[in-house]
Design a protein around this motif. Structure first.
Motif, short mmCIF file in Angstrom:
data_model
loop_
_atom_site.label_atom_id
_atom_site.label_comp_id
_atom_site.label_asym_id
_atom_site.label_seq_id
_atom_site.Cartn_x
_atom_site.Cartn_y
_atom_site.Cartn_z
N MET A 39 0.94 -1.26 0.15
CA MET A 39 0.16 -0.25 0.47
C MET A 39 0.44 0.95 -0.20
N PHE A 40 0.45 2.46 -0.84
CA PHE A 40 1.96 3.47 -1.10
C PHE A 40 0.75 3.87 0.07
N HIS A 41 1.62 5.26 0.27
CA HIS A 41 1.68 6.67 1.32
C HIS A 41 1.99 7.50 0.90
N GLY A 42 1.74 8.53 2.55
CA GLY A 42 2.09 10.31 1.03
C GLY A 42 1.84 10.95 0.18
N SER A 43 0.67 10.50 -0.09
CA SER A 43 -0.19 11.12 -1.10
C SER A 43 -0.95 11.81 -0.14
N LEU A 44 -0.71 13.45 0.05
CA LEU A 44 -1.30 13.98 0.60
C LEU A 44 -3.03 14.25 -0.12
N ASN A 45 -4.04 14.57 0.32
CA ASN A 45 -5.39 14.60 -0.35
C ASN A 45 -5.62 16.05 0.34
N TYR A 46 -5.70 17.11 0.16
CA TYR A 46 -6.39 18.54 0.67
C TYR A 46 -7.27 18.62 1.26
N GLU A 47 -8.59 18.61 1.03
CA GLU A 47 -9.66 18.62 0.73
C GLU A 47 -10.15 17.46 2.18
N GLN A 48 -8.75 16.24 1.81
CA GLN A 48 -8.64 15.20 3.71
C GLN A 48 -8.01 16.14 4.94
N GLN A 49 -7.29 17.00 4.31
CA GLN A 49 -6.25 17.75 5.95
C GLN A 49 -7.27 19.08 6.15
N LYS A 50 -8.16 19.78 4.84
CA LYS A 50 -8.99 19.89 5.23
C LYS A 50 -10.26 19.69 6.48
N LYS A 51 -10.68 18.64 6.06
CA LYS A 51 -11.65 17.91 7.29
C LYS A 51 -10.96 17.71 8.73
N ARG A 52 -9.80 17.45 8.43
CA ARG A 52 -9.22 17.23 9.52
C ARG A 52 -8.92 18.23 10.74
N ALA A 53 -8.27 19.63 10.00
CA ALA A 53 -8.68 20.67 10.51
C ALA A 53 -9.83 21.39 10.83
N LYS A 54 -10.75 20.60 10.27
CA LYS A 54 -11.88 21.13 10.81
C LYS A 54 -12.38 20.18 12.43
N GLU A 55 -11.85 18.84 12.54
CA GLU A 55 -12.54 17.83 13.07
C GLU A 55 -11.97 18.35 14.61
N LEU A 56 -10.17 18.81 14.31
CA LEU A 56 -9.94 18.69 15.73
C LEU A 56 -10.78 20.30 16.49
N LEU A 57 -10.89 21.65 15.48
CA LEU A 57 -11.32 22.32 16.32
C LEU A 57 -12.90 21.76 16.63
N LYS A 58 -13.65 21.29 15.97
CA LYS A 58 -14.64 20.27 16.18
C LYS A 58 -14.36 19.57 18.20
N ALA A 59 -13.36 18.79 17.94
CA ALA A 59 -12.70 18.29 19.18
C ALA A 59 -12.49 18.99 20.45
N SER A 60 -11.93 20.49 19.99
CA SER A 60 -11.45 21.53 21.08
C SER A 60 -12.32 21.83 21.90
#
Length: 415
Positions: free
Chosen positions: A1-22
């Motif tokens: 399985m390949f790794h390291g191919s970041l998806n921008y939309e996925q990173q935006k979602k992670r940031a929003k989830e981090l804010l919500k968790a805070s």
């Protein structure tokens, strides 16, 4: 399985989830966010965090730094570049990277397929003699090949004919580098890679006429926080490395490789210790790899090398485990600089098992199980050895080599 191919939309979602968790009412959830913010956000590093003051921009910066980028904008730019490369690969319209006059050398086959998908046209050559285990004799190349073949066959259970055939392919290619206009070395930071790199640089330094020499050598990759090796990486990330991490091999690097290879063959660790002490700025990842290599020498505490010590420690901490579980835990949790392949680790286990006193016990089954499936535990004597009450050299089954350093069993003790 390949790794390291970041998806921008996925990173935006992670940031929003981090804010919500805070803002979560659950204190444990908020504390987890605050730990991450303190680690990755400079504004929160040394002061108490007010959850109400955390913004989406704060969370984006945290996500970016966790992925290895100094800012959110740079993460976005990286994701955009990777997306372009993905589209080029999928469409088959890939800008020219190399040509057929290029030779890519790697200490394994893990990126061979990825390079092909990414559009590299040069020939791939695997050179994977595991110098991090077994003897490295002084002698000439014929003696080196004979001694290495004997060790690999005996240690890993591979037929001698197969080893010799593989050696012929691996080593003879190095004497025909004039067939290529460019040679590129692809390496990472562990002792398996770095000792092979030292050998190759030593060999390249001896050539009267050389092709253009380049190197890609990394210990981290943006967007891959759990990076352990190049084989993890998606094809577009191999292109990213080619464009951003490739550099010409200098005369200073060749000289350092020659010096290190000479030190690895010595009967004592003194020359390697001098290199470690003065460090290796020409090859920034080499110093730690050499330190790890020397940790396979017997410790003053109990005569164990670090791999053996960590193996017994895991079994003492966690109880009996299957061989494959033991190996996974070693690589993931205990080993400071993972470098072993599975065959290499089964060899280390077999040496512990062959000890003149019982250090390990294994589950007895009607049908013998391969090492990965065997349940392995530590004995009381193994615990005494781990604590320093015994010395492994009194009971080791045979001679051990760490490069040119020969470690023999103590002859005054009887089992």
């Amino acid at each position: 399985m390949f790794h390291g191919s970041l998806n921008y939309e996925q990173q935006k979602k992670r940031a929003k989830e981090l804010l919500k968790a805070s803002k979560n009412q659950n204190q444990t959830a908020r504390e987890k966010v605050q730990v991450k913010l303190k680690r990755f956000h400079p504004r929160f590093a040394k002061k108490a965090i007010n959850s109400n003051a955390i913004t989406l921009a704060d969370c984006q910066l945290c996500i970016a730094r966790e992925a290895g980028f100094p800012s959110w904008l740079q993460l976005k730019a990286h994701c955009d570049q990777l997306k372009i490369k993905q589209n080029q690969i999928n469409s088959g319209h890939i800008p020219e990277l190399d040509d057929v006059s290029t030779l890519h050398i790697r200490c394994g086959s893990d990126i061979k397929h990825g390079l092909k998908i990414a559009g590299f046209k040069g020939e791939f050559h695997e050179f994977s003699d595991p110098f991090c285990q077994g003897p490295i004799p002084k002698g000439n190349s014929r003696e080196l090949l004979k001694i290495r073949a004997d060790f690999i066959s005996d240690a890993y259970g591979i037929p001698s004919k197969e080893i010799i055939a593989n050696q012929k392919i691996a080593y003879e290619k190095l004497d025909k580098l004039w067939d290529y206009e460019r040679v590129v070395l692809w390496f990472e930071h562990d002792s398996y890679d770095q000792l092979i790199l030292a050998f190759l640089l030593n060999h390249l330094s001896s050539l009267v006429s050389r092709p253009k020499l380049e190197i890609i050598c990394v210990n981290s990759v943006p967007g891959v926080p759990d990076f352990v090796g190049l084989g993890q990486l998606a094809p577009e990330m191999l292109i990213w490395l080619w464009e951003n991490q490739r550099s010409s091999i200098t005369d200073e690097q060749l000289m350092m490789g020659e010096r290190i290879w000479g030190a690895l063959k010595q009967e004592t660790s003194l020359d390697l210790e001098k290199i470690i002490e003065t460090r290796t700025p020409e090859l920034p990842l080499m110093t730690n790899a050499l330190k790890r290599h020397l940790k396979e020498l017997p410790s003053h505490k109990n005569g164990l090398g670090l791999t053996q010590e960590l193996t017994l420690r895991i079994l003492a901490d966690k109880g009996p485990l299957k061989g494959k579980e033991l190996f996974a835990i070693l690589m993931r949790e205990y080993e400071p600089l993972p470098y072993l392949g599975d065959l290499m680790y089964w060899y280390e286990l077999s040496q512990l098992k062959k000890s003149k006193i019982a250090l390990l016990h294994t589950e007895t089954t009607q049908i013998p199980q391969p090492w990965p499936e065997r349940l392995i535990g530590i004995t009381e004597i193994g615990l005494d050895l781990l604590s320093g009450k015994l010395n492994y050299q009194d009971f080791m089954p045979s001679t051990k080599w760490v490069g040119g350093i020969k470690i023999t069993p103590n002859s005054t003790k009887k089992a």
